[in-house]
Design a protein around this motif. Structure first.
Motif, PDB file in Angstrom:
ATOM      1  N   ALA A 108       0.829  -1.204   0.000  1.00 21.17           N
ATOM      2  CA  ALA A 108       0.000   0.000   0.000  1.00 21.17           C
ATOM      3  C   ALA A 108       0.866   1.259   0.000  1.00 21.17           C
ATOM      4  CB  ALA A 108      -0.927  -0.013   1.216  1.00 21.17           C
ATOM      5  N   VAL A 109       1.896   1.262   0.841  1.00 17.02           N
ATOM      6  CA  VAL A 109       2.796   2.417   0.900  1.00 17.02           C
ATOM      7  C   VAL A 109       3.582   2.544  -0.402  1.00 17.02           C
ATOM      8  CG1 VAL A 109       4.800   3.366   2.109  1.00 17.02           C
ATOM      9  CG2 VAL A 109       2.940   2.354   3.409  1.00 17.02           C
ATOM     10  N   HIS A 110       3.894   1.410  -0.983  1.00 13.82           N
ATOM     11  CA  HIS A 110       4.634   1.405  -2.251  1.00 13.82           C
ATOM     12  C   HIS A 110       3.815   2.046  -3.369  1.00 13.82           C
ATOM     13  CE1 HIS A 110       7.274  -0.457  -5.336  1.00 13.82           C
ATOM     14  NE2 HIS A 110       8.154  -0.249  -4.386  1.00 13.82           N
ATOM     15  N   LEU A 111       2.502   1.827  -3.344  1.00 14.07           N
ATOM     16  CA  LEU A 111       1.641   2.491  -4.330  1.00 14.07           C
ATOM     17  C   LEU A 111       1.640   3.998  -4.129  1.00 14.07           C
ATOM     18  CD1 LEU A 111      -1.517   0.266  -4.788  1.00 14.07           C
ATOM     19  CD2 LEU A 111       0.185   0.888  -6.486  1.00 14.07           C
ATOM     20  N   TRP A 112       1.668   4.417  -2.878  1.00 18.84           N
ATOM     21  CA  TRP A 112       1.747   5.852  -2.598  1.00 18.84           C
ATOM     22  C   TRP A 112       3.051   6.409  -3.162  1.00 18.84           C
ATOM     23  CZ3 TRP A 112       4.145   8.378   2.047  1.00 18.84           C
ATOM     24  CH2 TRP A 112       3.855   9.731   2.088  1.00 18.84           C
ATOM     25  N   LEU A 113       4.144   5.692  -2.979  1.00 20.10           N
ATOM     26  CA  LEU A 113       5.432   6.109  -3.537  1.00 20.10           C
ATOM     27  C   LEU A 113       5.354   6.203  -5.056  1.00 20.10           C
ATOM     28  CD1 LEU A 113       8.501   6.675  -3.331  1.00 20.10           C
ATOM     29  CD2 LEU A 113       8.812   4.207  -3.546  1.00 20.10           C
ATOM     30  N   ALA A 114       4.732   5.221  -5.690  1.00 15.60           N
ATOM     31  CA  ALA A 114       4.592   5.260  -7.148  1.00 15.60           C
ATOM     32  C   ALA A 114       3.810   6.498  -7.580  1.00 15.60           C
ATOM     33  CB  ALA A 114       3.903   3.989  -7.648  1.00 15.60           C
ATOM     34  N   THR A 115       2.817   6.874  -6.799  1.00 16.02           N
ATOM     35  CA  THR A 115       2.041   8.077  -7.106  1.00 16.02           C
ATOM     36  C   THR A 115       2.914   9.327  -7.019  1.00 16.02           C
ATOM     37  OG1 THR A 115       0.062   7.029  -6.208  1.00 16.02           O
ATOM     38  CG2 THR A 115       0.010   9.422  -6.448  1.00 16.02           C
ATOM     39  N   VAL A 116       3.685   9.424  -5.960  1.00 18.61           N
ATOM     40  CA  VAL A 116       4.538  10.607  -5.775  1.00 18.61           C
ATOM     41  C   VAL A 116       5.622  10.667  -6.858  1.00 18.61           C
ATOM     42  CG1 VAL A 116       6.110  11.777  -4.192  1.00 18.61           C
ATOM     43  CG2 VAL A 116       4.031  10.722  -3.322  1.00 18.61           C
ATOM     44  N   VAL A 117       6.176   9.517  -7.217  1.00 18.84           N
ATOM     45  CA  VAL A 117       7.163   9.484  -8.306  1.00 18.84           C
ATOM     46  C   VAL A 117       6.501   9.928  -9.604  1.00 18.84           C
ATOM     47  CG1 VAL A 117       8.577   7.950  -9.742  1.00 18.84           C
ATOM     48  CG2 VAL A 117       8.700   7.786  -7.254  1.00 18.84           C
ATOM     49  N   GLY A 118       5.272   9.493  -9.846  1.00 20.37           N
ATOM     50  CA  GLY A 118       4.547   9.929 -11.043  1.00 20.37           C
ATOM     51  C   GLY A 118       4.310  11.427 -11.056  1.00 20.37           C
ATOM     52  N   ILE A 119       3.953  11.993  -9.915  1.00 22.54           N
ATOM     53  CA  ILE A 119       3.757  13.446  -9.821  1.00 22.54           C
ATOM     54  C   ILE A 119       5.071  14.165 -10.121  1.00 22.54           C
ATOM     55  CG2 ILE A 119       3.288  15.342  -8.207  1.00 22.54           C
ATOM     56  CD1 ILE A 119       1.201  13.452  -6.884  1.00 22.54           C
ATOM     57  N   ALA A 120       6.171  13.671  -9.549  1.00 22.87           N
ATOM     58  CA  ALA A 120       7.474  14.303  -9.789  1.00 22.87           C
ATOM     59  C   ALA A 120       7.877  14.188 -11.259  1.00 22.87           C
ATOM     60  CB  ALA A 120       8.537  13.689  -8.877  1.00 22.87           C
ATOM     61  N   CYS A 121       7.576  13.050 -11.886  1.00 23.26           N
ATOM     62  CA  CYS A 121       7.852  12.901 -13.325  1.00 23.26           C
ATOM     63  C   CYS A 121       7.021  13.891 -14.129  1.00 23.26           C
ATOM     64  CB  CYS A 121       7.542  11.482 -13.793  1.00 23.26           C
ATOM     65  SG  CYS A 121       8.734  10.229 -13.332  1.00 23.26           S
ATOM     66  N   GLY A 122       5.748  13.981 -13.794  1.00 31.81           N
ATOM     67  CA  GLY A 122       4.863  14.906 -14.502  1.00 31.81           C
ATOM     68  C   GLY A 122       5.298  16.349 -14.373  1.00 31.81           C
ATOM     69  N   ALA A 123       5.922  16.680 -13.234  1.00 30.76           N
ATOM     70  CA  ALA A 123       6.410  18.047 -13.016  1.00 30.76           C
ATOM     71  C   ALA A 123       7.819  18.237 -13.561  1.00 30.76           C
ATOM     72  CB  ALA A 123       6.379  18.371 -11.522  1.00 30.76           C
ATOM     73  N   GLY A 124       8.425  17.153 -14.054  1.00 26.70           N
ATOM     74  CA  GLY A 124       9.782  17.247 -14.617  1.00 26.70           C
ATOM     75  C   GLY A 124      10.849  17.477 -13.565  1.00 26.70           C
ATOM     76  N   GLN A 125      10.637  17.002 -12.374  1.00 27.51           N
ATOM     77  CA  GLN A 125      11.608  17.175 -11.280  1.00 27.51           C
ATOM     78  C   GLN A 125      12.557  15.969 -11.261  1.00 27.51           C
ATOM     79  OE1 GLN A 125       8.635  17.604  -8.214  1.00 27.51           O
ATOM     80  NE2 GLN A 125       8.892  19.826  -8.207  1.00 27.51           N
TER      81      GLN A 125
END
Length: 167
Positions: A108-125
């Motif tokens: 469950a926490v790993h899915l949250w991490l995947a979400t945050v990584v996706g947000i960072a990718c989308g923001a180009g960070q």
């Protein structure tokens, strides 16, 4: 009804494709560990979650830049609120308590991490993305190996001692 102007297809450029593509690939990479261990949220789930978060972020940033006139109260950071709520619902469905043991909390926490990584990718960070994925891989693979080698045998030994009356 007032709508924002359409975004022409020729505006899909290399930076957008890079952000979305990297998010999809990293989501698959993050899900690989869960898949190999036979957990319920694996490659596809992590890939889709990470890609979707990146897509929402790219869309939110684009809409903000397109529609913000300085007179509106638009907040592209609300993407975190929506993503967090959505992943929280998925994660809550994964977590199971059976015979006093909690299962799937790491997934469950790993899915949250995947979400945050996706947000960072989308923001180009990109530096943030690299550090997050590196730390995730270390925590999930190296710590998992250390746990199997040292912690599990120690727990097994303690259980045996307790079963034998502490002798």
């Amino acid at each position: 009804m007032d709508l924002n102007p359409d975004t022409p297809l020729h505006w899909i450029d290399a930076p957008v494709l890079l952000r979305l593509g990297v998010a999809a690939l990293l989501g698959l990479l993050l899900g690989f560990d869960r898949e190999m261990k036979g957990h319920s949220a694996g490659l596809r789930t992590h890939g889709i979650v990470c890609f979707s978060a990146a897509l929402m972020t790219v869309s939110a940033i684009a809409l903000y830049n397109q529609l913000d006139t300085g007179q509106t109260r638009m907040d592209p950071l609300r993407i975190f609120e929506g993503s967090g709520a959505f992943v929280g619902i998925i994660a809550a469905g994964l977590i199971v308590v059976s015979k006093g043991q909690v299962h799937n909390i790491t997934t469950a926490v790993h899915l949250w991490l995947a979400t945050v990584v996706g947000i960072a990718c989308g923001a180009g960070q990109w530096p943030l993305v690299m550090v997050a994925v590196l730390v995730a891989i270390i925590m999930l693979t190296i710590l998992s190996m250390a746990e199997r080698r040292w912690i599990k045998p120690l727990e097994h030994h303690r259980r045996e001692e307790a079963d034998n009356g502490g002798s």
